[in-house]
Design a protein around this motif. Structure first.
Motif, PDB file in Angstrom:
ATOM      1  N   HIS A  63     144.464 -13.274 -24.284  1.00 23.48           N
ATOM      2  CA  HIS A  63     144.512 -14.642 -23.521  1.00 23.48           C
ATOM      3  C   HIS A  63     143.198 -14.591 -22.790  1.00 23.48           C
ATOM      4  O   HIS A  63     142.386 -15.638 -22.943  1.00 23.48           O
ATOM      5  CB  HIS A  63     145.496 -14.708 -22.521  1.00 23.48           C
ATOM      6  N   ALA A  64     142.608 -13.582 -22.334  1.00 24.41           N
ATOM      7  CA  ALA A  64     141.305 -13.612 -21.332  1.00 24.41           C
ATOM      8  C   ALA A  64     140.323 -13.784 -22.358  1.00 24.41           C
ATOM      9  O   ALA A  64     139.430 -14.553 -22.056  1.00 24.41           O
ATOM     10  CB  ALA A  64     141.169 -12.381 -20.568  1.00 24.41           C
ATOM     11  N   ALA A  65     140.269 -13.240 -23.515  1.00 19.33           N
ATOM     12  CA  ALA A  65     139.375 -13.283 -24.496  1.00 19.33           C
ATOM     13  C   ALA A  65     138.771 -14.484 -24.945  1.00 19.33           C
ATOM     14  O   ALA A  65     137.941 -15.382 -25.042  1.00 19.33           O
ATOM     15  CB  ALA A  65     139.146 -12.059 -25.631  1.00 19.33           C
ATOM     16  N   VAL A  66     139.962 -15.221 -25.472  1.00 21.57           N
ATOM     17  CA  VAL A  66     139.771 -16.667 -26.004  1.00 21.57           C
ATOM     18  C   VAL A  66     139.665 -17.491 -24.916  1.00 21.57           C
ATOM     19  O   VAL A  66     138.785 -18.472 -25.214  1.00 21.57           O
ATOM     20  CB  VAL A  66     141.501 -16.828 -26.566  1.00 21.57           C
ATOM     21  N   PHE A  67     140.188 -17.541 -23.693  1.00 22.00           N
ATOM     22  CA  PHE A  67     139.737 -18.333 -22.610  1.00 22.00           C
ATOM     23  C   PHE A  67     138.340 -18.252 -22.355  1.00 22.00           C
ATOM     24  O   PHE A  67     137.593 -19.214 -22.306  1.00 22.00           O
ATOM     25  CB  PHE A  67     140.480 -17.780 -21.424  1.00 22.00           C
ATOM     26  N   VAL A  68     137.618 -17.241 -22.497  1.00 22.33           N
ATOM     27  CA  VAL A  68     136.124 -16.963 -22.053  1.00 22.33           C
ATOM     28  C   VAL A  68     135.401 -17.831 -23.494  1.00 22.33           C
ATOM     29  O   VAL A  68     134.635 -18.515 -23.073  1.00 22.33           O
ATOM     30  CB  VAL A  68     135.544 -15.557 -22.124  1.00 22.33           C
ATOM     31  N   LEU A  69     135.773 -17.424 -24.438  1.00 25.96           N
ATOM     32  CA  LEU A  69     135.148 -17.996 -25.718  1.00 25.96           C
ATOM     33  C   LEU A  69     135.194 -19.516 -25.755  1.00 25.96           C
ATOM     34  O   LEU A  69     134.251 -20.162 -26.173  1.00 25.96           O
ATOM     35  CB  LEU A  69     135.625 -17.465 -27.000  1.00 25.96           C
ATOM     36  N   VAL A  70     136.196 -20.025 -25.493  1.00 22.61           N
ATOM     37  CA  VAL A  70     136.605 -21.516 -25.833  1.00 22.61           C
ATOM     38  C   VAL A  70     135.969 -22.111 -24.660  1.00 22.61           C
ATOM     39  O   VAL A  70     135.330 -23.219 -24.900  1.00 22.61           O
ATOM     40  CB  VAL A  70     138.049 -21.924 -25.648  1.00 22.61           C
ATOM     41  N   ASN A  71     136.075 -21.530 -23.632  1.00 24.70           N
ATOM     42  CA  ASN A  71     135.350 -22.273 -22.248  1.00 24.70           C
ATOM     43  C   ASN A  71     133.929 -22.249 -22.354  1.00 24.70           C
ATOM     44  O   ASN A  71     133.221 -23.222 -21.798  1.00 24.70           O
ATOM     45  CB  ASN A  71     135.959 -21.677 -21.087  1.00 24.70           C
ATOM     46  N   LEU A  72     133.416 -21.235 -23.079  1.00 23.56           N
ATOM     47  CA  LEU A  72     131.901 -21.124 -23.347  1.00 23.56           C
ATOM     48  C   LEU A  72     131.380 -22.240 -24.026  1.00 23.56           C
ATOM     49  O   LEU A  72     130.431 -23.004 -23.955  1.00 23.56           O
ATOM     50  CB  LEU A  72     131.391 -19.852 -23.688  1.00 23.56           C
ATOM     51  N   VAL A  73     132.494 -22.525 -25.295  1.00 20.85           N
ATOM     52  CA  VAL A  73     131.920 -23.461 -26.147  1.00 20.85           C
ATOM     53  C   VAL A  73     132.054 -25.043 -25.506  1.00 20.85           C
ATOM     54  O   VAL A  73     131.101 -25.814 -25.464  1.00 20.85           O
ATOM     55  CB  VAL A  73     132.734 -23.350 -27.363  1.00 20.85           C
ATOM     56  N   LEU A  74     132.973 -25.082 -24.570  1.00 16.77           N
ATOM     57  CA  LEU A  74     133.401 -26.246 -23.926  1.00 16.77           C
ATOM     58  C   LEU A  74     132.126 -26.791 -22.905  1.00 16.77           C
ATOM     59  O   LEU A  74     131.589 -27.905 -22.881  1.00 16.77           O
ATOM     60  CB  LEU A  74     134.699 -26.385 -23.202  1.00 16.77           C
ATOM     61  N   LEU A  75     131.692 -25.652 -22.248  1.00 13.61           N
ATOM     62  CA  LEU A  75     130.605 -25.613 -21.324  1.00 13.61           C
ATOM     63  C   LEU A  75     129.477 -26.049 -21.958  1.00 13.61           C
ATOM     64  O   LEU A  75     128.519 -26.914 -21.541  1.00 13.61           O
ATOM     65  CB  LEU A  75     130.229 -24.240 -20.513  1.00 13.61           C
ATOM     66  N   GLY A  76     129.177 -25.271 -23.108  1.00  9.98           N
ATOM     67  CA  GLY A  76     127.937 -25.880 -23.889  1.00  9.98           C
ATOM     68  C   GLY A  76     127.822 -27.167 -24.443  1.00  9.98           C
ATOM     69  O   GLY A  76     126.968 -27.963 -24.419  1.00  9.98           O
ATOM     70  N   LEU A  77     129.083 -27.640 -24.974  1.00 15.47           N
ATOM     71  CA  LEU A  77     129.325 -29.176 -25.207  1.00 15.47           C
ATOM     72  C   LEU A  77     129.225 -30.170 -24.247  1.00 15.47           C
ATOM     73  O   LEU A  77     128.275 -31.054 -24.190  1.00 15.47           O
ATOM     74  CB  LEU A  77     130.528 -29.318 -25.889  1.00 15.47           C
ATOM     75  N   SER A  78     129.636 -29.651 -22.839  1.00 12.05           N
ATOM     76  CA  SER A  78     129.480 -30.492 -21.887  1.00 12.05           C
ATOM     77  C   SER A  78     128.049 -30.735 -21.343  1.00 12.05           C
ATOM     78  O   SER A  78     127.330 -31.644 -20.821  1.00 12.05           O
ATOM     79  CB  SER A  78     130.308 -30.035 -20.600  1.00 12.05           C
ATOM     80  N   ALA A  79     127.368 -29.304 -21.320  1.00  9.35           N
ATOM     81  CA  ALA A  79     125.751 -29.306 -21.112  1.00  9.35           C
ATOM     82  C   ALA A  79     124.876 -29.998 -21.863  1.00  9.35           C
ATOM     83  O   ALA A  79     123.777 -30.662 -21.485  1.00  9.35           O
ATOM     84  CB  ALA A  79     125.400 -28.030 -20.952  1.00  9.35           C
ATOM     85  N   ARG A  80     125.460 -30.154 -23.219  1.00  9.58           N
ATOM     86  CA  ARG A  80     124.486 -30.859 -24.413  1.00  9.58           C
ATOM     87  C   ARG A  80     124.653 -32.472 -24.206  1.00  9.58           C
ATOM     88  O   ARG A  80     124.065 -33.230 -25.075  1.00  9.58           O
ATOM     89  CB  ARG A  80     124.938 -30.525 -25.474  1.00  9.58           C
ATOM     90  N   GLY A  81     125.567 -33.096 -23.201  1.00 12.36           N
ATOM     91  CA  GLY A  81     125.572 -34.399 -23.184  1.00 12.36           C
ATOM     92  C   GLY A  81     126.579 -34.818 -23.627  1.00 12.36           C
ATOM     93  O   GLY A  81     126.519 -36.087 -23.796  1.00 12.36           O
TER      94      GLY A  81
END
Length: 98
Positions: free
Chosen positions: A27-45
């Protein structure tokens, strides 16, 4: 005052505890991976505000509660066993057993 467990009971309990802990680690590993992708998408505008914080906070709360259930209250922690033992002793006293 604990009754000794048989080797089969120890194995069953160990497997259940290990499974609960492994479930939390996954659960923790999926949390980290998915939220890194979401953070990247959010940062890209993709959006006008940093929206990635909302799923991070909500899912983080769920991950925290899952961890509490596994490591503190559930099969992975000693608190549950301690409370069960206390209740067992109380019931035995009510029944007039030592």
């Amino acid at each position: 005052m604990n009754t000794p467990l048989s080797s089969q009971e120890i194995d069953k309990l160990a497997r259940r505890r290990a499974g609960a802990k492994l479930g939390w680690y996954m659960h923790a590993a999926v949390f980290v991976l998915v939220n890194l992708v979401l953070l990247g998408l959010s940062a890209r505008g993709f959006g006008t505000r940093p929206w990635s914080m909302y799923p991070l906070l909500g899912w983080g709360l769920g991950l925290t509660l899952h961890g509490l259930a596994v490591f503190l209250l559930g099969a992975g922690g000693g608190l549950r066993e301690h409370l069960v033992q206390q209740e067992r002793e109380r019931l035995q006293r009510q029944q007039g057993r030592p």
